[in-house]
Design an enzyme around this catalytic site. Sequence first.
Site, PDB file in Angstrom:
ATOM      1  N   ARG A  24       0.777  -1.179  -0.169  1.00  0.00           N
ATOM      2  CA  ARG A  24       0.012  -0.096  -0.140  1.00  0.00           C
ATOM      3  C   ARG A  24       0.782   1.344  -0.099  1.00  0.00           C
ATOM      4  O   ARG A  24       0.697   2.183  -0.659  1.00  0.00           O
ATOM      5  CB  ARG A  24      -0.809   0.067   1.127  1.00  0.00           C
ATOM      6  CG  ARG A  24      -2.082  -1.017   1.230  1.00  0.00           C
ATOM      7  CD  ARG A  24      -2.964  -0.916   2.420  1.00  0.00           C
ATOM      8  NE  ARG A  24      -2.081  -1.395   3.520  1.00  0.00           N
ATOM      9  CZ  ARG A  24      -2.463  -1.004   4.768  1.00  0.00           C
ATOM     10  NH1 ARG A  24      -3.781  -0.596   5.124  1.00  0.00           N
ATOM     11  NH2 ARG A  24      -1.672  -1.485   5.823  1.00  0.00           N
ATOM     12  N   ASN A  42      -6.376  -2.655   2.021  1.00  0.00           N
ATOM     13  CA  ASN A  42      -6.175  -4.083   2.233  1.00  0.00           C
ATOM     14  C   ASN A  42      -7.479  -4.816   2.368  1.00  0.00           C
ATOM     15  O   ASN A  42      -8.350  -3.972   3.175  1.00  0.00           O
ATOM     16  CB  ASN A  42      -5.183  -4.618   3.546  1.00  0.00           C
ATOM     17  CG  ASN A  42      -3.938  -4.472   3.359  1.00  0.00           C
ATOM     18  OD1 ASN A  42      -3.383  -4.497   2.393  1.00  0.00           O
ATOM     19  ND2 ASN A  42      -3.384  -4.645   4.268  1.00  0.00           N
TER      20      ASN A  42
END
EC number: 3.6.1.7
Length: 98
Positions: A24, A42
């Site tokens: 990320r 996520n």
Amino acid sequence: MKEGIFMKTSRIIVTGRVQGVGFRYFTERIAKRMKLAGTVENKNDGSVEIVVQADDTTLRAFVEEVKEMPENPSAQVSDIQIVETFESEDMVKFRTIY
């Protein structure tokens, strides 16, 4: 946002070794460098969902860079699917959802 260019909002699902490896963080860095807006998050199934606003050319370049992610050798992308493209309000910046 690039003025004068039609920006679409796309939802992208990324699978592979993409959680717990800084995926990320590096996705956000790529998006900010490319001056894109959206989010990265996520998901419970082990995938990562990216929502991004970009024109077609920039979207393709973004997806390719996310797939390769040369700055993060710990991440391994096995599949990227653009699962939906839709109209939405203009987003202002790119951010990680925790």
